[in-house]
Design a protein around this motif. Structure first.
Motif, PDB file in Angstrom:
ATOM      1  N   ASP A 181      59.888  41.945  87.266  1.00  0.00           N
ATOM      2  CA  ASP A 181      60.363  42.159  85.897  1.00  0.00           C
ATOM      3  C   ASP A 181      61.546  43.120  85.942  1.00  0.00           C
ATOM      4  O   ASP A 181      61.436  44.222  86.494  1.00  0.00           O
ATOM      5  N   TRP A 182      62.670  42.732  85.356  1.00  0.00           N
ATOM      6  CA  TRP A 182      63.851  43.590  85.331  1.00  0.00           C
ATOM      7  C   TRP A 182      63.582  44.884  84.571  1.00  0.00           C
ATOM      8  O   TRP A 182      64.128  45.931  84.914  1.00  0.00           O
ATOM      9  N   PHE A 183      62.755  44.815  83.544  1.00  0.00           N
ATOM     10  CA  PHE A 183      62.451  46.028  82.788  1.00  0.00           C
ATOM     11  C   PHE A 183      61.567  46.984  83.587  1.00  0.00           C
ATOM     12  O   PHE A 183      61.652  48.202  83.420  1.00  0.00           O
ATOM     13  N   ASP A 184      60.732  46.437  84.470  1.00  0.00           N
ATOM     14  CA  ASP A 184      59.988  47.300  85.395  1.00  0.00           C
ATOM     15  C   ASP A 184      60.954  48.019  86.329  1.00  0.00           C
ATOM     16  O   ASP A 184      60.814  49.218  86.592  1.00  0.00           O
ATOM     17  N   PHE A 185      61.952  47.276  86.828  1.00  0.00           N
ATOM     18  CA  PHE A 185      62.951  47.883  87.701  1.00  0.00           C
ATOM     19  C   PHE A 185      63.747  48.954  86.950  1.00  0.00           C
ATOM     20  O   PHE A 185      64.044  50.017  87.502  1.00  0.00           O
ATOM     21  N   LEU A 186      64.073  48.697  85.695  1.00  0.00           N
ATOM     22  CA  LEU A 186      64.762  49.697  84.888  1.00  0.00           C
ATOM     23  C   LEU A 186      63.894  50.945  84.717  1.00  0.00           C
ATOM     24  O   LEU A 186      64.388  52.074  84.856  1.00  0.00           O
ATOM     25  N   ALA A 187      62.604  50.762  84.469  1.00  0.00           N
ATOM     26  CA  ALA A 187      61.689  51.905  84.346  1.00  0.00           C
ATOM     27  C   ALA A 187      61.590  52.656  85.676  1.00  0.00           C
ATOM     28  O   ALA A 187      61.558  53.896  85.689  1.00  0.00           O
ATOM     29  N   ASP A 188      61.559  51.928  86.787  1.00  0.00           N
ATOM     30  CA  ASP A 188      61.558  52.566  88.111  1.00  0.00           C
ATOM     31  C   ASP A 188      62.801  53.439  88.278  1.00  0.00           C
ATOM     32  O   ASP A 188      62.712  54.591  88.720  1.00  0.00           O
ATOM     33  N   THR A 189      63.948  52.887  87.923  1.00  0.00           N
ATOM     34  CA  THR A 189      65.219  53.581  88.096  1.00  0.00           C
ATOM     35  C   THR A 189      65.304  54.825  87.209  1.00  0.00           C
ATOM     36  O   THR A 189      65.739  55.895  87.664  1.00  0.00           O
ATOM     37  N   VAL A 190      64.881  54.709  85.959  1.00  0.00           N
ATOM     38  CA  VAL A 190      64.875  55.868  85.071  1.00  0.00           C
ATOM     39  C   VAL A 190      63.925  56.928  85.622  1.00  0.00           C
ATOM     40  O   VAL A 190      64.231  58.123  85.630  1.00  0.00           O
TER      41      VAL A 190
ATOM     42  N   THR B  14      54.002  53.657  83.289  1.00  0.00           N
ATOM     43  CA  THR B  14      53.386  53.789  84.613  1.00  0.00           C
ATOM     44  C   THR B  14      54.445  53.721  85.709  1.00  0.00           C
ATOM     45  O   THR B  14      54.433  54.522  86.652  1.00  0.00           O
ATOM     46  N   HIS B  15      55.362  52.764  85.595  1.00  0.00           N
ATOM     47  CA  HIS B  15      56.452  52.662  86.575  1.00  0.00           C
ATOM     48  C   HIS B  15      57.290  53.930  86.586  1.00  0.00           C
ATOM     49  O   HIS B  15      57.624  54.462  87.649  1.00  0.00           O
ATOM     50  N   LEU B  16      57.638  54.417  85.411  1.00  0.00           N
ATOM     51  CA  LEU B  16      58.430  55.631  85.297  1.00  0.00           C
ATOM     52  C   LEU B  16      57.718  56.807  85.972  1.00  0.00           C
ATOM     53  O   LEU B  16      58.325  57.554  86.749  1.00  0.00           O
ATOM     54  N   ALA B  17      56.432  56.943  85.726  1.00  0.00           N
ATOM     55  CA  ALA B  17      55.664  58.055  86.302  1.00  0.00           C
ATOM     56  C   ALA B  17      55.524  57.922  87.817  1.00  0.00           C
ATOM     57  O   ALA B  17      55.665  58.915  88.557  1.00  0.00           O
ATOM     58  N   MET B  18      55.256  56.713  88.300  1.00  0.00           N
ATOM     59  CA  MET B  18      55.074  56.528  89.744  1.00  0.00           C
ATOM     60  C   MET B  18      56.355  56.845  90.516  1.00  0.00           C
ATOM     61  O   MET B  18      56.333  57.583  91.504  1.00  0.00           O
ATOM     62  N   TYR B  19      57.458  56.284  90.077  1.00  0.00           N
ATOM     63  CA  TYR B  19      58.709  56.465  90.809  1.00  0.00           C
ATOM     64  C   TYR B  19      59.309  57.851  90.565  1.00  0.00           C
ATOM     65  O   TYR B  19      59.879  58.446  91.479  1.00  0.00           O
ATOM     66  N   GLY B  20      59.178  58.362  89.356  1.00  0.00           N
ATOM     67  CA  GLY B  20      59.653  59.715  89.076  1.00  0.00           C
ATOM     68  C   GLY B  20      58.853  60.755  89.841  1.00  0.00           C
ATOM     69  O   GLY B  20      59.410  61.682  90.438  1.00  0.00           O
TER      70      GLY B  20
END
Length: 129
Positions: free
Chosen positions: A102-111, A45-51
């Protein structure tokens, strides 16, 4: 005032996406969905929102400008979106009691931001040149 209206007219979908990210990031609860059993659904979800938002920023910028200011575009679509992901995670960690950073949420945001920027660049190459 006139500049604000012009900005909203140029980037309505980008602004809508940013508002949706803010609302979803600070909503204290979510109803159960059929996707709850999908592994890492939160990260997807994070990846999709930020991407998706990064891609929309690219699309709207290229649609609204004849000359591309690459520094400005990368500042907002790459650096700005990455910083937004980090700031949201910090706010969730330190300013809410119902959400956690969550650092992994931030990583998913960045990716997501990196993939969205790549897709936005490709869209621009295919449709605006």
């Amino acid at each position: 005032m006139q500049n604000s209206v012009l900005f909203i007219r140029k980037y309505p979908l980008s602004l809508l996406c940013l508002v949706l990210i803010a609302v979803l990031s600070f909503t204290p609860f979510f109803p159960e969905t059929p996707f709850d059993d999908v592994q890492f659904i939160d990260k997807w979800t994070h990846l999709a929102m930020y991407g998706g938002t990064s891609m929309v920023v690219w699309w709207e910028y290229q649609r609204a400008h004849r000359q591309i200011n690459w520094q400005r575009l990368l500042l907002w679509a790459l650096v700005g979106m990455t910083l937004l992901g980090g700031i949201v995670e910090l706010l969730q960690a330190y300013c809410t009691t119902t959400r956690s950073g969550d650092w992994f949420d931030f990583l998913a945001d960045t990716v997501g931001v990196l993939l969205g920027n790549a897709a936005g660049w490709l869209i621009g190459r295919c449709f605006y040149r």
